[in-house]
Design a protein around this motif. Structure first.
Motif, PDB file in Angstrom:
ATOM      1  N   THR A  15       0.776  -0.852   0.367  1.00 20.56           N
ATOM      2  CA  THR A  15       0.010  -0.033   0.174  1.00 20.56           C
ATOM      3  C   THR A  15       1.374   1.546  -0.168  1.00 20.56           C
ATOM      4  N   ALA A  16       0.568   1.999  -1.013  1.00 23.73           N
ATOM      5  CA  ALA A  16       1.405   3.436  -1.237  1.00 23.73           C
ATOM      6  C   ALA A  16       0.045   4.739  -0.508  1.00 23.73           C
ATOM      7  N   THR A  17       0.866   5.264   0.044  1.00 25.68           N
ATOM      8  CA  THR A  17       0.327   7.074   0.162  1.00 25.68           C
ATOM      9  C   THR A  17       0.877   8.030  -1.165  1.00 25.68           C
ATOM     10  N   LEU A  18       0.319   7.948  -2.089  1.00 28.81           N
ATOM     11  CA  LEU A  18       0.711   8.954  -3.120  1.00 28.81           C
ATOM     12  C   LEU A  18       0.788  10.450  -2.856  1.00 28.81           C
ATOM     13  N   SER A  19       1.797  11.267  -2.481  1.00 28.84           N
ATOM     14  CA  SER A  19       1.800  12.864  -2.502  1.00 28.84           C
ATOM     15  C   SER A  19       2.605  14.073  -3.194  1.00 28.84           C
ATOM     16  N   THR A  22       5.762  12.667  -5.842  1.00 32.89           N
ATOM     17  CA  THR A  22       7.236  12.430  -6.160  1.00 32.89           C
ATOM     18  C   THR A  22       6.614  10.303  -6.184  1.00 32.89           C
ATOM     19  N   PRO A  23       7.030   9.648  -6.765  1.00 29.86           N
ATOM     20  CA  PRO A  23       7.444   8.304  -7.712  1.00 29.86           C
ATOM     21  C   PRO A  23       7.076   7.511  -6.332  1.00 29.86           C
ATOM     22  N   SER A  24       6.214   6.537  -6.745  1.00 29.96           N
ATOM     23  CA  SER A  24       5.938   5.348  -5.663  1.00 29.96           C
ATOM     24  C   SER A  24       6.063   4.136  -6.245  1.00 29.96           C
ATOM     25  N   ALA A  25       7.017   3.466  -5.881  1.00 28.55           N
ATOM     26  CA  ALA A  25       6.581   1.909  -7.089  1.00 28.55           C
ATOM     27  C   ALA A  25       6.529   1.091  -5.933  1.00 28.55           C
ATOM     28  N   SER A  26       4.743  -0.533  -7.122  1.00 26.76           N
ATOM     29  CA  SER A  26       4.439  -1.235  -5.946  1.00 26.76           C
ATOM     30  C   SER A  26       6.160  -1.871  -5.641  1.00 26.76           C
ATOM     31  N   ASN A 112       4.613   1.768 -11.115  1.00 26.20           N
ATOM     32  CA  ASN A 112       5.384   2.726 -10.536  1.00 26.20           C
ATOM     33  C   ASN A 112       4.010   4.175 -11.075  1.00 26.20           C
ATOM     34  N   TYR A 113       3.892   4.157  -9.611  1.00 23.27           N
ATOM     35  CA  TYR A 113       3.607   5.745 -10.053  1.00 23.27           C
ATOM     36  C   TYR A 113       3.512   6.647  -9.490  1.00 23.27           C
TER      37      TYR A 113
END
Length: 147
Positions: A15-19, A22-26, A112-113
């Motif tokens: 689980t990721a919190t996107l803000s 800033t990229p966020s990958a699983s 990748n988010y």
């Protein structure tokens, strides 16, 4: 014929919190031992989306678990040519935003988010594996953190 329980597995990739931007990958989904794979993108609470401030989840793959080796999946290696899911509506809370099917030949896949300046969202990533080479009686899928 195999029953559906012995023919697939689900793996929680985090689980990721996107803000903002800033990229966020699983985590990586290890496809070894399976001939079918997909990743589900599930939203939690989405705020400040809108067409100018949503986020996109892009399917990536690699032969290693090194984050620097991740590359976007080409349309030819994705089911139906779909390689990304985009969320741009604040009302898209608590639903499956999309499923990305993989037909390539790399061992590891992930999403990748990437958001925009106004992005504020919670997302969960679930990997799906199907058609195992050998159907086990019980299977716990494998996820691997990027190195």
């Amino acid at each position: 014929m195999r029953d559906m329980i012995s023919n697939n597995a689900a793996v929680d990739l985090g689980t990721a919190t996107l803000s903002g931007t800033t990229p966020s990958a699983s985590a990586w989904l290890d496809t070894r031992g399976f001939t079918a794979a997909a990743i589900e993108v599930l939203t939690g609470t989405v705020t400040d989306a809108g067409t100018a401030a949503g986020f996109t989840a892009t399917l990536q793959h690699s032969d290693t678990t090194a984050a620097v080796d991740a590359v976007d999946v080409a349309a030819a290696e994705a089911s139906g040519g779909v390689t990304a899911v985009t969320v741009t509506d604040d009302a898209d809370d608590d639903l499956i935003a999309g499923v990305l099917g993989y037909v390539g030949n790399k061992r590891y896949i992930r999403v990748n988010y990437v958001g925009t300046t106004g992005t504020n969202a919670g997302v969960r990533t679930i990997g799906r594996l199907g058609r195992p080479h050998r159907a086990p009686t019980t299977y716990i899928g494998t996820k691997v953190a990027a190195t």
